[in-house]
Design a protein around this motif. Structure first.
Motif, PDB file in Angstrom:
ATOM      1  N   ALA A 197      -8.281 -16.457  10.779  1.00  0.00           N
ATOM      2  CA  ALA A 197      -9.463 -17.210  11.204  1.00  0.00           C
ATOM      3  C   ALA A 197      -9.816 -18.278  10.175  1.00  0.00           C
ATOM      4  O   ALA A 197     -10.180 -19.397  10.524  1.00  0.00           O
ATOM      5  CB  ALA A 197     -10.633 -16.253  11.414  1.00  0.00           C
ATOM      6  N   HIS A 219       2.521 -18.432  19.742  1.00  0.00           N
ATOM      7  CA  HIS A 219       2.709 -17.648  20.960  1.00  0.00           C
ATOM      8  C   HIS A 219       1.394 -17.012  21.373  1.00  0.00           C
ATOM      9  O   HIS A 219       1.336 -16.277  22.347  1.00  0.00           O
ATOM     10  CB  HIS A 219       3.794 -16.586  20.748  1.00  0.00           C
ATOM     11  N   ASP A 220       0.337 -17.304  20.601  1.00  0.00           N
ATOM     12  CA  ASP A 220      -0.939 -16.639  20.822  1.00  0.00           C
ATOM     13  C   ASP A 220      -1.914 -17.585  21.514  1.00  0.00           C
ATOM     14  O   ASP A 220      -2.368 -18.566  20.944  1.00  0.00           O
ATOM     15  CB  ASP A 220      -1.491 -16.197  19.463  1.00  0.00           C
ATOM     16  N   LEU A 221      -2.239 -17.287  22.757  1.00  0.00           N
ATOM     17  CA  LEU A 221      -3.129 -18.166  23.512  1.00  0.00           C
ATOM     18  C   LEU A 221      -4.530 -18.206  22.926  1.00  0.00           C
ATOM     19  O   LEU A 221      -5.251 -19.177  23.105  1.00  0.00           O
ATOM     20  CB  LEU A 221      -3.194 -17.709  24.969  1.00  0.00           C
ATOM     21  N   GLY A 222      -4.905 -17.153  22.217  1.00  0.00           N
ATOM     22  CA  GLY A 222      -6.219 -17.129  21.594  1.00  0.00           C
ATOM     23  C   GLY A 222      -6.357 -18.253  20.584  1.00  0.00           C
ATOM     24  O   GLY A 222      -7.380 -18.930  20.509  1.00  0.00           O
ATOM     25  N   ILE A 223      -5.295 -18.467  19.808  1.00  0.00           N
ATOM     26  CA  ILE A 223      -5.315 -19.521  18.796  1.00  0.00           C
ATOM     27  C   ILE A 223      -5.390 -20.886  19.465  1.00  0.00           C
ATOM     28  O   ILE A 223      -6.113 -21.776  19.027  1.00  0.00           O
ATOM     29  CB  ILE A 223      -4.060 -19.415  17.913  1.00  0.00           C
ATOM     30  N   ALA A 225      -6.701 -21.673  22.361  1.00  0.00           N
ATOM     31  CA  ALA A 225      -8.029 -21.916  22.907  1.00  0.00           C
ATOM     32  C   ALA A 225      -8.999 -22.289  21.807  1.00  0.00           C
ATOM     33  O   ALA A 225      -9.899 -23.099  22.008  1.00  0.00           O
ATOM     34  CB  ALA A 225      -8.523 -20.673  23.642  1.00  0.00           C
ATOM     35  N   GLY A 226      -8.784 -21.712  20.617  1.00  0.00           N
ATOM     36  CA  GLY A 226      -9.725 -21.953  19.542  1.00  0.00           C
ATOM     37  C   GLY A 226      -9.562 -23.299  18.875  1.00  0.00           C
ATOM     38  O   GLY A 226     -10.465 -23.781  18.220  1.00  0.00           O
ATOM     39  N   LEU A 227      -8.404 -23.922  18.970  1.00  0.00           N
ATOM     40  CA  LEU A 227      -8.138 -25.070  18.112  1.00  0.00           C
ATOM     41  C   LEU A 227      -7.705 -26.334  18.853  1.00  0.00           C
ATOM     42  O   LEU A 227      -7.882 -27.432  18.342  1.00  0.00           O
ATOM     43  CB  LEU A 227      -7.038 -24.657  17.120  1.00  0.00           C
ATOM     44  N   CYS A 228      -7.109 -26.202  20.029  1.00  0.00           N
ATOM     45  CA  CYS A 228      -6.376 -27.343  20.577  1.00  0.00           C
ATOM     46  C   CYS A 228      -7.056 -27.959  21.787  1.00  0.00           C
ATOM     47  O   CYS A 228      -7.707 -27.287  22.573  1.00  0.00           O
ATOM     48  CB  CYS A 228      -4.968 -26.914  20.965  1.00  0.00           C
ATOM     49  N   PHE A 249      -6.421 -23.271  30.900  1.00  0.00           N
ATOM     50  CA  PHE A 249      -6.990 -21.920  30.870  1.00  0.00           C
ATOM     51  C   PHE A 249      -7.765 -21.613  32.144  1.00  0.00           C
ATOM     52  O   PHE A 249      -7.744 -20.495  32.638  1.00  0.00           O
ATOM     53  CB  PHE A 249      -7.898 -21.742  29.657  1.00  0.00           C
ATOM     54  N   THR A 264      -2.690 -11.704  27.929  1.00  0.00           N
ATOM     55  CA  THR A 264      -3.317 -11.784  26.616  1.00  0.00           C
ATOM     56  C   THR A 264      -4.562 -10.911  26.615  1.00  0.00           C
ATOM     57  O   THR A 264      -5.450 -11.101  27.436  1.00  0.00           O
ATOM     58  CB  THR A 264      -3.730 -13.237  26.307  1.00  0.00           C
ATOM     59  N   PRO A 265      -4.608  -9.919  25.717  1.00  0.00           N
ATOM     60  CA  PRO A 265      -5.776  -9.039  25.734  1.00  0.00           C
ATOM     61  C   PRO A 265      -7.038  -9.763  25.305  1.00  0.00           C
ATOM     62  O   PRO A 265      -7.003 -10.651  24.460  1.00  0.00           O
ATOM     63  CB  PRO A 265      -5.408  -7.939  24.725  1.00  0.00           C
ATOM     64  N   ARG A 266      -8.127  -9.411  25.924  1.00  0.00           N
ATOM     65  CA  ARG A 266      -9.419  -9.998  25.552  1.00  0.00           C
ATOM     66  C   ARG A 266     -10.325  -8.885  25.070  1.00  0.00           C
ATOM     67  O   ARG A 266     -10.267  -7.766  25.553  1.00  0.00           O
ATOM     68  CB  ARG A 266     -10.065 -10.666  26.767  1.00  0.00           C
ATOM     69  N   LEU A 267     -11.201  -9.213  24.150  1.00  0.00           N
ATOM     70  CA  LEU A 267     -12.085  -8.192  23.589  1.00  0.00           C
ATOM     71  C   LEU A 267     -13.098  -7.693  24.604  1.00  0.00           C
ATOM     72  O   LEU A 267     -13.530  -6.560  24.561  1.00  0.00           O
ATOM     73  CB  LEU A 267     -12.835  -8.758  22.380  1.00  0.00           C
TER      74      LEU A 267
ATOM     75  N   VAL B 204       3.755 -11.670  23.559  1.00  0.00           N
ATOM     76  CA  VAL B 204       2.572 -11.234  24.309  1.00  0.00           C
ATOM     77  C   VAL B 204       2.934 -10.634  25.664  1.00  0.00           C
ATOM     78  O   VAL B 204       2.436  -9.584  26.048  1.00  0.00           O
ATOM     79  CB  VAL B 204       1.609 -12.427  24.516  1.00  0.00           C
ATOM     80  N   HIS B 237      -7.079  -1.291  24.757  1.00  0.00           N
ATOM     81  CA  HIS B 237      -6.495  -0.844  26.007  1.00  0.00           C
ATOM     82  C   HIS B 237      -5.856   0.520  25.913  1.00  0.00           C
ATOM     83  O   HIS B 237      -5.698   1.199  26.903  1.00  0.00           O
ATOM     84  CB  HIS B 237      -5.470  -1.875  26.490  1.00  0.00           C
ATOM     85  N   PRO B 276      -8.912 -14.217  17.752  1.00  0.00           N
ATOM     86  CA  PRO B 276      -8.988 -15.442  18.542  1.00  0.00           C
ATOM     87  C   PRO B 276      -9.007 -15.123  20.032  1.00  0.00           C
ATOM     88  O   PRO B 276      -8.147 -14.422  20.534  1.00  0.00           O
ATOM     89  CB  PRO B 276      -7.720 -16.203  18.155  1.00  0.00           C
ATOM     90  N   GLU B 277     -10.002 -15.623  20.718  1.00  0.00           N
ATOM     91  CA  GLU B 277     -10.154 -15.307  22.141  1.00  0.00           C
ATOM     92  C   GLU B 277      -9.518 -16.390  23.002  1.00  0.00           C
ATOM     93  O   GLU B 277      -9.690 -17.584  22.715  1.00  0.00           O
ATOM     94  CB  GLU B 277     -11.638 -15.223  22.487  1.00  0.00           C
ATOM     95  N   PRO B 278      -8.798 -16.011  24.042  1.00  0.00           N
ATOM     96  CA  PRO B 278      -8.172 -17.028  24.889  1.00  0.00           C
ATOM     97  C   PRO B 278      -9.185 -17.710  25.796  1.00  0.00           C
ATOM     98  O   PRO B 278      -9.118 -17.592  27.007  1.00  0.00           O
ATOM     99  CB  PRO B 278      -7.143 -16.226  25.686  1.00  0.00           C
ATOM    100  N   ARG B 283     -14.438 -22.433  21.090  1.00  0.00           N
ATOM    101  CA  ARG B 283     -13.635 -23.196  20.161  1.00  0.00           C
ATOM    102  C   ARG B 283     -14.155 -23.141  18.737  1.00  0.00           C
ATOM    103  O   ARG B 283     -15.346 -23.137  18.501  1.00  0.00           O
ATOM    104  CB  ARG B 283     -13.655 -24.650  20.627  1.00  0.00           C
ATOM    105  N   ARG B 284     -13.224 -23.112  17.800  1.00  0.00           N
ATOM    106  CA  ARG B 284     -13.638 -23.128  16.384  1.00  0.00           C
ATOM    107  C   ARG B 284     -14.190 -24.508  16.052  1.00  0.00           C
ATOM    108  O   ARG B 284     -13.651 -25.511  16.464  1.00  0.00           O
ATOM    109  CB  ARG B 284     -12.439 -22.918  15.462  1.00  0.00           C
TER     110      ARG B 284
END
Lengths: 342, 342
Positions: A197, A219-223, A225-228, A249, A264-267, B204, B237, B276-278, B283-284
């Protein structure tokens, strides 16, 4: 930022890369096209073997034997980097205007050189600074990437740094020559989540303050979504879907993208089971003639025996699929019960 | 084969109501560097006062960053490490001090799934040999051919094609290799499986396949898992309960949904916010909010809470006395003075 400059800073046109191996010709990239505007952050997403790192290596001119660029073009501000004159210019460009952060901070630094020596080498070579000036600039750079006591740290060796710190050093090295484009190949895969993070925050921060363009490979969609802002999804050596992060998304068109997002798992997801994409990607030694995702696709048909052309989507992206925007995956029996976003 | 499965079921019936694994005040110490030549080595407390119960057929998710002691805890339960304090009780029997033949027999009941399926399988052994190896080592079969049927059954359990038996592991994808690793762990019909980051090295889309397989096997065979992970995204999960480790201490343990919905310990909150959440909406923005949580040198000596230097709530009480790992409202176990005053 992006509007002032009409030509993209980097454009990749129909790039094909082949590897001549003992087993036969492996088609690492099979026609990859995308462009990055100044100040833009683009993500290349895909599984291992989908060709995302090969794309980065091709841009950096790091494709070594047995690999070669068989067709297509890479343009830097409209100039080809693959012609004879282009190749000369590219040598000066790479490392200065375009720089790269590698995946593994543990092995990308020379264990026999101090952190300072790494930085000074780059600064003297590309920026032509004197030793003293390079040292001073190195201290500034370490400070900029959030390393405390930068002066003392300059004299230390890589083994005295933790993983996250080394990745910060790698980023400091990459931004040392004030590049216009930074290619980050899985920059956080080897790091802990909290450190990840921080590194992502650092990249976002640099992008804002320096107006940097970033190509982020992950390969991580979470990243992503957070940055791009933009996303290109790669599968079996081609881009299957591209668009802004929001449209990809929210309205994923390609069945593979849809599957990737769903797996992709979500919290906030209370489903007892994860959704998986069954099967494995095809071998690029003998890639299928038609759509590469056909064998794993839940909505494939006879039409998919032929390779789908890239077509524009209503949201301004592009997709290579015969039946885009079809909801390919049935909803699981237990639907997620509205967890709140934090 | 038959008397082994009888043993399996008989033991199940005897003590169905007691936890299969109880850990009480477990501590593990390693020898560190010597301060002077031939002097006594510095003691490094890798795990301190770990206490928990794990019920039969349930999964405990064990989450922590590198260096938190999560793998050490797994190996201490497997008795691959000397235990310096406390007890490990497996199935009503204190196994903290078993050795020799008793320890060898214990490994039949407690098995391990490794993190990296690329390096944990011997490339020179065929799949049949790999999966039959534990059976041969424990003398349950006398030859490879005799093991073939049992191995075939294991292959069916983990959804691998039977024709894979006589192939070498290099021909398999990451997900398939991890299935081979799982089949190997299942060969001795264990009751407790320690899975040390079994999906961290996988893509993933394949991760979900392996996690779902592990859930199916748990239902079918009544297995109990300790599932070690480095972040909070996948564990939700598969786990029934989740425990968070920080620097060798357990800081929080709770039922899965309770932990995600109402995390109590500040460190758990940091871990949750770092995933990081998809979702592009989250967004960061480049503010390094997590920076405060990792001072370069942690002060671990003296009394007081171990997390006090990273914690924004840290007060006088936290400096003076370490909080006990105690049960709070909603079945939460946490080591924090601020939990009830939240």
């Amino acid at each position: 930022m992006a509007n002032a400059h009409p030509t993209p800073i980097l454009e990749v046109r129909d790039l094909c890369v082949e590897f001549d191996t003992m087993a036969g010709l492996v088609q690492g990239l099979r026609g990859v096209s995308f462009s990055v505007m100044p100040g833009e952050t683009m993500a290349l997403v895909g599984e291992s073997g989908s060709g995302k790192s090969v794309t980065a290596q091709a841009i950096m001119g790091l494709i070594g034997l047995p690999g070669r660029i068989s067709s297509g073009d890479i343009l830097w501000k409209g100039q080809s980097l693959l012609t004879r004159e282009g190749q000369k210019a590219a040598g000066k460009l790479r490392g200065k205007s375009v720089s790269m952060v590698f995946q593994d901070p543990m092995t990308s630094l020379n264990p026999l050189m101090t952190i300072g020596a790494h930085l000074i080498e780059v600064l003297r070579r590309h920026m032509g600074l004197s030793k003293d000036k390079a040292f001073a600039r190195g201290v500034e750079l370490l400070d900029a990437v959030g390393i405390t006591e930068p002066k003392r740290r300059m004299g230390q060796y890589p083994h005295e740094f933790s993983g996250g710190m080394r990745q910060r050093v790698m980023i400091a090295l990459a931004i040392a020559c004030e590049p216009e484009l930074l290619i980050a190949d899985e920059p956080t895969t080897a790091l802990d989540v909290t450190i990840q993070a921080q590194v992502l925050d650092l990249l976002a921060d640099l992008q804002k303050s320096m107006g940097l363009s970033i190509v982020l490979i992950t390969h991580d969609l979470g990243i992503v979504a957070g940055l791009c802002e933009k996303v290109a999804v790669m599968y079996a050596g081609s881009i299957v879907e591209a668009g802004t992060a929001k449209t990809v998304f929210d309205h994923a068109e390609h069945p593979y993208t849809q599957g990737l997002i769903r797996s992709t798992p979500r919290l906030d997801d209370r489903r007892a089971r994860l959704i998986s994409i069954d099967g494995a990607p095809p071998s690029l030694l003998h890639p299928p003639k038609g759509c590469a995702f056909q064998s794993r696709c839940p909505v494939s048909s006879r039409q998919c025996d032929e390779k789908p052309a890239r077509q524009a989507t209503p949201e301004g992206g592009s997709v290579s699929c015969w039946t885009p925007s079809v909801a390919a995956w049935s909803e699981p029996s237990e639907s997620p019960t509205g967890g709140q976003a934090r | 084969m038959t008397d082994q499965s009888n043993r399996f079921e008989a033991d199940h019936a005897v003590a169905a109501d007691m936890p299969i694994l109880s850990v009480r005040g477990l501590g593990v110490t390693f020898d560190g560097e010597r301060e002077r030549p031939f002097g006594p080595p510095k003691k490094i407390q890798a795990l301190d006062n770990i206490t928990f119960d794990l019920e039969r057929g349930k999964t405990l998710g064990l989450v922590g960053e590198s260096g938190s002691g999560k793998s050490t805890l797994g190996r201490a339960i497997l008795r691959r490490l000397p235990i310096s304090e406390g007890r490990v009780i497996f199935d009503g029997r204190d196994i903290s001090n078993v050795k020799g033949e008793a320890l060898r027999r214990l490994t039949r009941d407690i098995q391990l799934i490794f993190q990296d399926p690329y390096t944990s399988l011997n490339p020179r052994m065929k799949v049949l040999e790999l999966i039959a190896e534990p059976l041969l080592v424990h003398g349950l079969v006398s030859s490879l051919e005799e093991a073939r049927d049992q191995v075939g059954e294991l292959m069916r359990l983990v959804n691998l094609p039977l024709d894979a038996l006589d192939r070498f592991p290099h021909g398999f994808s990451g997900g398939q290799r991890q299935r081979i690793g799982i089949a190997r762990a299942l060969a001795l019909k264990p009751r407790l499986i320690i899975a040390d980051e079994p999906v961290s090295a996988l893509d993933v889309s394949v991760r979900a396949q392996v996690v779902n397989l592990m859930q199916d096997l748990q239902q079918e065979l009544g297995l109990t898992y300790v599932f070690i992970a480095h972040d909070l995204s996948v564990v939700r999960h598969i786990s029934h309960d989740i425990a968070i480790l920080h620097r060798g201490h357990m800081v929080e343990m709770a039922e899965r949904d309770a932990l995600y919905d109402t995390p109590e310990h500040p460190y758990t909150k940091v871990l949750l916010s770092a995933v990081p959440e998809p979702d592009p909406a989250l967004r960061r923005n480049g503010d390094c909010a997590l920076e405060a949580h990792r001072p370069p040198e942690l002060n671990l000596s003296g009394p007081g809470c171990r997390y006090r230097d990273c914690c924004d709530k840290s007060g006088g009480h936290c400096q003076r006395e370490a909080p006990p790992f105690a049960k709070h409202r909603g079945g939460h176990w946490a080591a924090c003075w601020h939990v009830s005053t939240d």
